[in-house]
Design a protein around this motif. Sequence first.
Motif, short mmCIF file in Angstrom:
data_model
loop_
_atom_site.label_atom_id
_atom_site.label_comp_id
_atom_site.label_asym_id
_atom_site.label_seq_id
_atom_site.Cartn_x
_atom_site.Cartn_y
_atom_site.Cartn_z
N ILE A 53 0.91 -8.24 10.54
CA ILE A 53 1.53 -7.01 9.00
C ILE A 53 2.14 -8.06 7.78
N CYS A 55 3.23 -7.03 5.03
CA CYS A 55 4.27 -6.13 3.65
C CYS A 55 4.12 -6.71 2.17
N TYR A 57 3.25 -5.08 -2.49
CA TYR A 57 3.46 -4.38 -3.27
C TYR A 57 1.96 -4.10 -4.83
N LEU A 81 0.65 -3.65 4.50
CA LEU A 81 1.83 -2.17 4.53
C LEU A 81 2.23 -2.17 2.65
N LEU A 82 1.48 -0.62 1.94
CA LEU A 82 2.69 -0.81 0.27
C LEU A 82 3.27 0.16 0.98
N PRO A 83 4.82 0.32 -0.44
CA PRO A 83 5.52 1.07 0.37
C PRO A 83 5.46 2.16 -0.16
N TRP A 93 6.42 3.29 4.26
CA TRP A 93 5.63 2.29 4.11
C TRP A 93 3.83 3.04 4.63
N ALA A 123 7.50 -1.99 8.80
CA ALA A 123 7.73 -2.39 7.90
C ALA A 123 8.58 -4.01 8.36
N ALA A 126 7.23 -6.57 9.93
CA ALA A 126 6.06 -7.77 9.14
C ALA A 126 5.88 -9.00 9.57
N LEU A 129 6.35 -10.84 3.76
CA LEU A 129 6.97 -9.86 2.61
C LEU A 129 6.83 -10.31 1.28
N TYR A 150 14.33 -2.41 -3.28
CA TYR A 150 13.99 -3.29 -2.53
C TYR A 150 15.65 -4.20 -1.85
#
Length: 206
Positions: A53, A55, A57, A81-83, A93, A123, A126, A129, A150
Amino acid sequence: MLPEAIAAKDHIRSTHRARRAVLAPDQLDAAGVALATHGAAWAESVTEGRPGIACVYLGVGKEPPTLPLIHALHHSGHQVLLPVCEPGRELSWVFWTPDTGFERSKYAPILEPAGRRYGPETAGDAAVLFIPATAVDRAGNRIGQGGGYYDKFLRHLAAAGKEIPLAAVIYDDELLPAGRIPAEEFDRPVPAVLAPSGYLPLAGGA
């Protein structure tokens, strides 16, 4: 935070946003390609070729373009994964694919993925990140976008004992000398930055 620290961070943030504002489309395109190349290579080295995974943005406007990185990570087999910004400065996420649509956030001036939302525990699994920043100094002190999302998310990870390899995404001229960014007791230094020139570990990162 002390008023002088707030003022210093606000000045750095506004200065770098002004520099970003004059970037030309070809400069943004070149930065996006470079970030994708170096970011995907770093993720590959962390996971030793085993997709996990990631993470990330979505950079908007004149932020460092991360969409090419998102595609590169997906192409390498990672689950991306996007926030999504939630009330109380919390993040949820959404798993991204090339078919995922985006919508304007209700809480921040960003685009967010549409889809099923997952909590910080997802998340927390992950492998890598990538987080936004407007500047980072060589001690690992970071200035974000000012929303605090964040900062809170990283505190959740620390409280859960999650140590995810992470990098703050910036342009090359946004890496400052150590000590230039005020650090408060509760601040958590970032261990590395990802810039168009490459991935760089920072001595002060935790």
